[in-house]
Design a protein around this motif. Structure first.
Motif, short mmCIF file in Angstrom:
data_model
loop_
_atom_site.label_atom_id
_atom_site.label_comp_id
_atom_site.label_asym_id
_atom_site.label_seq_id
_atom_site.Cartn_x
_atom_site.Cartn_y
_atom_site.Cartn_z
N THR A 87 61.57 49.45 2.88
CA THR A 87 61.66 49.99 1.54
C THR A 87 61.77 48.87 0.50
O THR A 87 62.52 47.90 0.69
CB THR A 87 62.88 50.92 1.41
OG1 THR A 87 62.82 51.93 2.41
CG2 THR A 87 62.93 51.57 0.03
N ASP A 91 60.94 51.77 -5.20
CA ASP A 91 60.10 52.82 -4.58
C ASP A 91 60.77 54.17 -4.73
O ASP A 91 62.00 54.29 -4.66
CB ASP A 91 59.89 52.52 -3.09
CG ASP A 91 58.86 51.43 -2.86
OD1 ASP A 91 58.24 50.98 -3.84
OD2 ASP A 91 58.70 51.02 -1.69
N THR A 92 59.96 55.17 -4.90
CA THR A 92 60.50 56.53 -5.00
C THR A 92 60.77 57.13 -3.63
O THR A 92 61.44 58.16 -3.52
CB THR A 92 59.51 57.43 -5.76
OG1 THR A 92 58.25 57.43 -5.08
CG2 THR A 92 59.33 56.95 -7.19
N GLU A 93 60.21 56.50 -2.59
CA GLU A 93 60.42 56.95 -1.22
C GLU A 93 60.91 55.78 -0.36
O GLU A 93 60.65 54.62 -0.67
CB GLU A 93 59.13 57.49 -0.60
CG GLU A 93 58.65 58.81 -1.18
CD GLU A 93 57.40 59.30 -0.47
OE1 GLU A 93 57.36 60.48 -0.08
OE2 GLU A 93 56.46 58.49 -0.31
N THR A 95 60.79 53.69 3.21
CA THR A 95 59.74 53.39 4.20
C THR A 95 60.33 52.64 5.39
O THR A 95 61.10 51.68 5.22
CB THR A 95 58.63 52.52 3.58
OG1 THR A 95 58.08 53.19 2.45
CG2 THR A 95 57.52 52.27 4.60
N THR A 150 57.46 57.39 6.03
CA THR A 150 58.07 57.52 4.70
C THR A 150 58.98 58.75 4.65
O THR A 150 58.73 59.75 5.35
CB THR A 150 57.01 57.62 3.59
OG1 THR A 150 56.16 58.76 3.85
CG2 THR A 150 56.14 56.37 3.56
N TYR A 151 60.00 58.66 3.84
CA TYR A 151 60.98 59.76 3.76
C TYR A 151 61.59 59.77 2.36
O TYR A 151 61.60 58.74 1.67
CB TYR A 151 62.08 59.57 4.82
CG TYR A 151 62.85 58.29 4.65
CD1 TYR A 151 64.05 58.25 3.93
CD2 TYR A 151 62.39 57.09 5.20
CE1 TYR A 151 64.76 57.07 3.76
CE2 TYR A 151 63.10 55.91 5.04
CZ TYR A 151 64.28 55.90 4.32
OH TYR A 151 64.98 54.73 4.14
N PRO A 152 62.08 60.91 1.90
CA PRO A 152 62.68 61.00 0.57
C PRO A 152 64.06 60.35 0.55
O PRO A 152 64.82 60.43 1.52
CB PRO A 152 62.77 62.51 0.31
CG PRO A 152 62.86 63.11 1.67
CD PRO A 152 62.03 62.23 2.57
N LEU A 187 69.22 61.87 4.62
CA LEU A 187 68.09 62.46 3.89
C LEU A 187 68.63 63.60 3.04
O LEU A 187 69.65 64.21 3.37
CB LEU A 187 67.05 63.03 4.88
CG LEU A 187 66.43 62.08 5.90
CD1 LEU A 187 65.47 62.86 6.80
CD2 LEU A 187 65.70 60.95 5.21
N PRO A 196 59.85 66.65 4.95
CA PRO A 196 59.77 65.63 3.89
C PRO A 196 59.41 64.26 4.45
O PRO A 196 59.22 63.31 3.70
CB PRO A 196 61.19 65.62 3.33
CG PRO A 196 62.04 65.95 4.52
CD PRO A 196 61.24 66.92 5.35
#
Length: 209
Positions: A87, A91-93, A95, A150-152, A187, A196
């Motif tokens: 990550t 970043d909005t997500e 990684t 990728t994940y929120p 998460l 997600p």
């Protein structure tokens, strides 16, 4: 004069009998000789017990070549699987880069997507494919390939769902490998309308080595 003619005739008859005897002896010897090697025997360049030409070369063990010289697929037991947080700030997500290193002693083929499941405090969560095109690749012995997960990011302010492990199943395999989850500890809780978590194809993260 008559005596000389009779003598010549007698000699001719004797010579004929002698020739006949020699031919009979030759025939008897021929019958006792061993048969000539037939085509297809080991001395005639045929196949040996392994089924390959006696003058040819079989496939060397450990080269990764299978039937007809094809390279076999990568097996779970041949791969060293690990994961790192990739990550980037802003970043909005989140990684995670998953590394598959070929340690099987032979080249092998990888194609498509790996199966990815997250073990969480709320149960198992399966990642969905991103839909990116995947191209088959030959993974050389000792080399690595990476793909991204990728994940929120949990910005809800709540405790969210705690992640305990990452389970990876290589493409076209049924045996899975569990590694420590290197990403964010939790998460955000979801309403169950869809996963997600997304997984990219082989080569979708990192540069390999």
């Amino acid at each position: 004069m008559r005596v000389r003619k009779l003598t010549f005739a007698a000699l001719a008859v004797a010579a004929g009998l002698s020739l006949t005897a020699c031919q009979n002896d030759d025939d008897a010897m021929a019958q006792n000789d061993p048969p000539a090697a037939s085509a297809g025997s080991s001395s005639g360049g045929g196949k040996d017990s392994a089924g390959k030409g006696s003058g040819g070369q079989g496939t060397a063990a450990g080269t990764g070549s299978g039937e007809n010289g094809k390279i076999g697929k990568c097996r779970t037991d041949d791969l060293d699987i690990s994961a790192t947080d990739s990550t980037i700030d802003g970043d909005t997500e989140g990684t995670v880069a998953v590394q598959l290193k070929n340690g099987g002693g032979r080249d092998c083929v990888l194609s498509g997507y790996a199966g990815v499941d997250l073990k969480t405090s709320a149960g198992s969560l399966s990642a969905e494919r991103t839909g990116e095109k995947s191209t088959p690749m030959t993974l050389k012995d000792g080399k690595s390939v990476y793909f991204g997960v990728t994940y929120p990011i949990n910005k809800s302010g709540g405790s969210g769902v705690r992640v305990t492990a990452l389970v990876v199943t290589p493409p076209d395999e049924t045996k899975s490998f569990s590694v420590e989850w290197p990403g964010a500890a939790t998460l955000p809780a979801t309403d169950g309308s869809g996963s997600p978590v997304k997984v990219g194809p082989m080569g979708s993260a990192g540069q390999g080595d």
